[in-house]
Design an enzyme around this catalytic site. Sequence first.
Site, PDB file in Angstrom:
ATOM      1  N   ILE A  28     -16.840   4.738  -2.916  1.00 33.03           N
ATOM      2  CA  ILE A  28     -17.101   4.300  -4.428  1.00 33.03           C
ATOM      3  C   ILE A  28     -16.635   2.622  -4.369  1.00 33.03           C
ATOM      4  O   ILE A  28     -15.528   2.352  -4.000  1.00 33.03           O
ATOM      5  CB  ILE A  28     -16.052   4.701  -5.666  1.00 33.03           C
ATOM      6  CG1 ILE A  28     -16.455   6.217  -5.823  1.00 33.03           C
ATOM      7  CG2 ILE A  28     -16.664   4.050  -6.974  1.00 33.03           C
ATOM      8  CD1 ILE A  28     -15.385   6.964  -6.690  1.00 33.03           C
ATOM      9  N   ASP A  97     -15.782  -1.699   0.080  1.00 40.35           N
ATOM     10  CA  ASP A  97     -14.943  -0.205   0.247  1.00 40.35           C
ATOM     11  C   ASP A  97     -13.750  -0.537  -0.573  1.00 40.35           C
ATOM     12  O   ASP A  97     -13.312   0.489  -1.189  1.00 40.35           O
ATOM     13  CB  ASP A  97     -14.818  -0.236   1.692  1.00 40.35           C
ATOM     14  CG  ASP A  97     -14.191   1.331   2.124  1.00 40.35           C
ATOM     15  OD1 ASP A  97     -14.642   2.116   1.096  1.00 40.35           O
ATOM     16  OD2 ASP A  97     -13.781   1.420   3.123  1.00 40.35           O
ATOM     17  N   LYS A 183      -5.337   7.832  11.103  1.00 38.41           N
ATOM     18  CA  LYS A 183      -5.642   8.483  10.058  1.00 38.41           C
ATOM     19  C   LYS A 183      -5.611   7.174   8.992  1.00 38.41           C
ATOM     20  O   LYS A 183      -4.397   6.765   8.285  1.00 38.41           O
ATOM     21  CB  LYS A 183      -4.883   9.404   9.701  1.00 38.41           C
ATOM     22  CG  LYS A 183      -5.410  10.318   8.773  1.00 38.41           C
ATOM     23  CD  LYS A 183      -5.031   9.877   7.399  1.00 38.41           C
ATOM     24  CE  LYS A 183      -5.765  10.773   6.377  1.00 38.41           C
ATOM     25  NZ  LYS A 183      -5.956   9.931   4.881  1.00 38.41           N
ATOM     26  N   LEU A 187      -9.191   6.001   0.600  1.00 39.41           N
ATOM     27  CA  LEU A 187      -9.658   5.320  -0.443  1.00 39.41           C
ATOM     28  C   LEU A 187     -10.359   4.115   0.328  1.00 39.41           C
ATOM     29  O   LEU A 187     -11.264   3.181  -0.331  1.00 39.41           O
ATOM     30  CB  LEU A 187      -8.626   4.687  -1.238  1.00 39.41           C
ATOM     31  CG  LEU A 187      -8.037   5.466  -2.348  1.00 39.41           C
ATOM     32  CD1 LEU A 187      -6.898   5.088  -3.133  1.00 39.41           C
ATOM     33  CD2 LEU A 187      -9.043   6.196  -2.910  1.00 39.41           C
ATOM     34  N   GLY A 236       2.707   2.724   3.646  1.00 35.93           N
ATOM     35  CA  GLY A 236       2.264   3.081   2.457  1.00 35.93           C
ATOM     36  C   GLY A 236       3.335   3.337   1.393  1.00 35.93           C
ATOM     37  O   GLY A 236       4.425   2.407   1.462  1.00 35.93           O
ATOM     38  N   THR A 238       6.413   4.537  -0.782  1.00 37.56           N
ATOM     39  CA  THR A 238       7.810   5.097  -0.262  1.00 37.56           C
ATOM     40  C   THR A 238       7.892   6.633  -0.355  1.00 37.56           C
ATOM     41  O   THR A 238       8.474   7.267   0.108  1.00 37.56           O
ATOM     42  CB  THR A 238       9.026   4.302  -1.412  1.00 37.56           C
ATOM     43  OG1 THR A 238       8.928   2.827  -0.907  1.00 37.56           O
ATOM     44  CG2 THR A 238      10.172   4.998  -1.011  1.00 37.56           C
ATOM     45  N   THR A 240       5.512   8.783  -0.296  1.00 33.91           N
ATOM     46  CA  THR A 240       5.113   9.453   1.151  1.00 33.91           C
ATOM     47  C   THR A 240       5.807   9.220   2.189  1.00 33.91           C
ATOM     48  O   THR A 240       5.832  10.090   3.175  1.00 33.91           O
ATOM     49  CB  THR A 240       3.395   8.845   1.347  1.00 33.91           C
ATOM     50  OG1 THR A 240       2.646   9.101  -0.021  1.00 33.91           O
ATOM     51  CG2 THR A 240       2.744   9.641   2.126  1.00 33.91           C
ATOM     52  N   LYS A 243       8.227  12.193   2.790  1.00 32.91           N
ATOM     53  CA  LYS A 243       7.577  13.061   2.951  1.00 32.91           C
ATOM     54  C   LYS A 243       7.298  13.084   4.462  1.00 32.91           C
ATOM     55  O   LYS A 243       7.790  13.936   5.342  1.00 32.91           O
ATOM     56  CB  LYS A 243       6.417  13.464   2.322  1.00 32.91           C
ATOM     57  CG  LYS A 243       6.147  13.678   0.824  1.00 32.91           C
ATOM     58  CD  LYS A 243       5.182  13.988   0.433  1.00 32.91           C
ATOM     59  CE  LYS A 243       5.190  14.228  -1.281  1.00 32.91           C
ATOM     60  NZ  LYS A 243       3.977  14.500  -1.939  1.00 32.91           N
ATOM     61  N   GLU A 258       6.695   1.425   7.085  1.00 34.28           N
ATOM     62  CA  GLU A 258       6.516   0.118   6.216  1.00 34.28           C
ATOM     63  C   GLU A 258       5.889   0.685   4.887  1.00 34.28           C
ATOM     64  O   GLU A 258       5.080   0.898   4.546  1.00 34.28           O
ATOM     65  CB  GLU A 258       5.593  -0.988   6.977  1.00 34.28           C
ATOM     66  CG  GLU A 258       5.854  -2.384   6.351  1.00 34.28           C
ATOM     67  CD  GLU A 258       5.011  -2.628   5.265  1.00 34.28           C
ATOM     68  OE1 GLU A 258       5.396  -2.543   4.054  1.00 34.28           O
ATOM     69  OE2 GLU A 258       3.986  -3.416   5.624  1.00 34.28           O
ATOM     70  N   CYS A 292       1.965  -5.089  -0.424  1.00 37.40           N
ATOM     71  CA  CYS A 292       3.425  -4.532  -0.513  1.00 37.40           C
ATOM     72  C   CYS A 292       4.704  -5.393  -0.494  1.00 37.40           C
ATOM     73  O   CYS A 292       5.675  -4.990  -1.156  1.00 37.40           O
ATOM     74  CB  CYS A 292       3.667  -3.589   0.847  1.00 37.40           C
ATOM     75  SG  CYS A 292       3.341  -4.420   2.387  1.00 37.40           S
ATOM     76  N   GLU A 400       7.301  -0.652  -8.171  1.00 35.95           N
ATOM     77  CA  GLU A 400       6.252  -1.276  -7.713  1.00 35.95           C
ATOM     78  C   GLU A 400       5.000  -0.834  -8.467  1.00 35.95           C
ATOM     79  O   GLU A 400       4.318  -0.084  -8.745  1.00 35.95           O
ATOM     80  CB  GLU A 400       5.989  -0.894  -6.002  1.00 35.95           C
ATOM     81  CG  GLU A 400       4.708  -1.769  -5.303  1.00 35.95           C
ATOM     82  CD  GLU A 400       4.729  -1.356  -3.938  1.00 35.95           C
ATOM     83  OE1 GLU A 400       4.570  -2.194  -3.069  1.00 35.95           O
ATOM     84  OE2 GLU A 400       4.724  -0.002  -3.702  1.00 35.95           O
TER      85      GLU A 400
END
Length: 507
Positions: A28, A97, A183, A187, A236, A238, A240, A243, A258, A292, A400
């Site tokens: 999109i 993008d 990876k 988005l 990315g 915090t 994620t 995880k 980071e 970030c 954030e």
Amino acid sequence: MAVPIPSRQLFIDGEWREPVLKKRIPIINPATQEIIGDIPAASAEDVEIAVEAARRAFSKPDYWASTSGSCRAKFLRAIADKILERKIELAKLEVVDSGKPIDEAISDMEAVAGCFKYYAELAEALDAKKKIPISIPMDTFNSHVLKEPIGVVALITPWNYPLLMAAWKVAPALAAGCTAILKPSELASVTCLELAAVCRDVALPPGVLNILTGLGPEAGAPLASHPHVDKIAFTGSTATGIKIMTAAAQMIKPVSLELGGKSPILVFEDVDLDNAIEWTLYGCFPNNGQICSATSRLLVHENIAAKFLDELVGWSKSIKISDPLEEGCRLGAIVSEGQEISSEMAVEYEKILNFISTAKSEGATILYGGVRPQHLKKGFFIEPTIITDVSTSMQIWREEVFGPVLCVKTFATEEEAIELANDTHYGLGAAVLSKDLGRCERLSKVLQAGVVWVNCSQPCFDQAPWGGIKRSGIGRELGEWGLENYLTVKQVTEYTSDKKWGWYSPP
């Protein structure tokens, strides 16, 4: 004029490969809200194939890991040259993008090429550092260390600087001799797939770099938990990052993270007002505020606060908000709309508007912005936003936002400014603006951040380390520190005496 989107597949073992489940994800354009193409959606099955290809490439004798740094450097320079050759095309792809202004996207492509060239130099220098003698106190032994590539690495990158954040990881990983699976965020993956095309053009050996696009739970999670991945590097959120660290902990796997930030910028009363205002804006609003390290908490001395904020609003009103492909655009479109693309991802545009709405309901004042620009009827645009009357307990001060939102507090003393600046779970960046260089030096030591800017905000150089403390992450990227992320150290000790060791008596 429409920017054509190449139709690509996953890039595995040097070849384009259709996803096993044959799924694709729509792209999109944030400035038009139109679907302009699609990307392949990898699954756990594709992850398995990619990891196997990377493992095979890493383990193969006389291949990437065992070749010289100077040989690897030739490929890195070739990639850089091809990026520069396609700079404008790649910049336009990144604009449609991700929504960032074209001037920033062009600068990003130049930075991507610069990063690959820098790590080409470090790859060459690595040849002289692969075997380093160690001085030890016993002359019956010789000892040295070997610097070796850590192995197969998973590189998981964000959407705000799609190709640049990929370069920060891919370039040092390949320079070190690792093989990798990249990876990118679902988005904004278009330019990362074009990196695959570049790798084919320069004949990078198959399996050295594999690129999987797809959703986090379906592709990122199985990659992070794969037993044959030796290290994970992630940029990315915090949430994620937690995880990923949890998944890595099951196998005692090294990670570099980071993560998020809520960085302060401290403006003292002795500043040159215009310079301080411009750096304040530059610290928060480039890349549509999706940074970030954004210095999004403004701490301004109470003696100049009224005048500073009045002029800050004036400068903010002059920021050009437009289709990001337009010349001179300085604020483009937020990356996504109010529909969840995956169960893991809160959607950015509505999330930012909700932050602003919550701040207002909690008693803060929207001094400027916070709404869609009147001249733009479609696209995910938000005016640069300045919020005052903020308390330290408010969500807008502590969390954030990842958008063009600056919140403001005043201070009376240096001690109060330091306390306010450090009162955060994050610790990525901090900026101090003052003509008193002694004060700047004091604050650079006490501000709790991985990066401190003095009389500026946000400059970044390939040669200097980048990373945070506290919940902003673990490890450092860029510089020699970035290369060390992908190297392991092995001690080799040899007994050189003809005499028996003599610890045990023979029978």
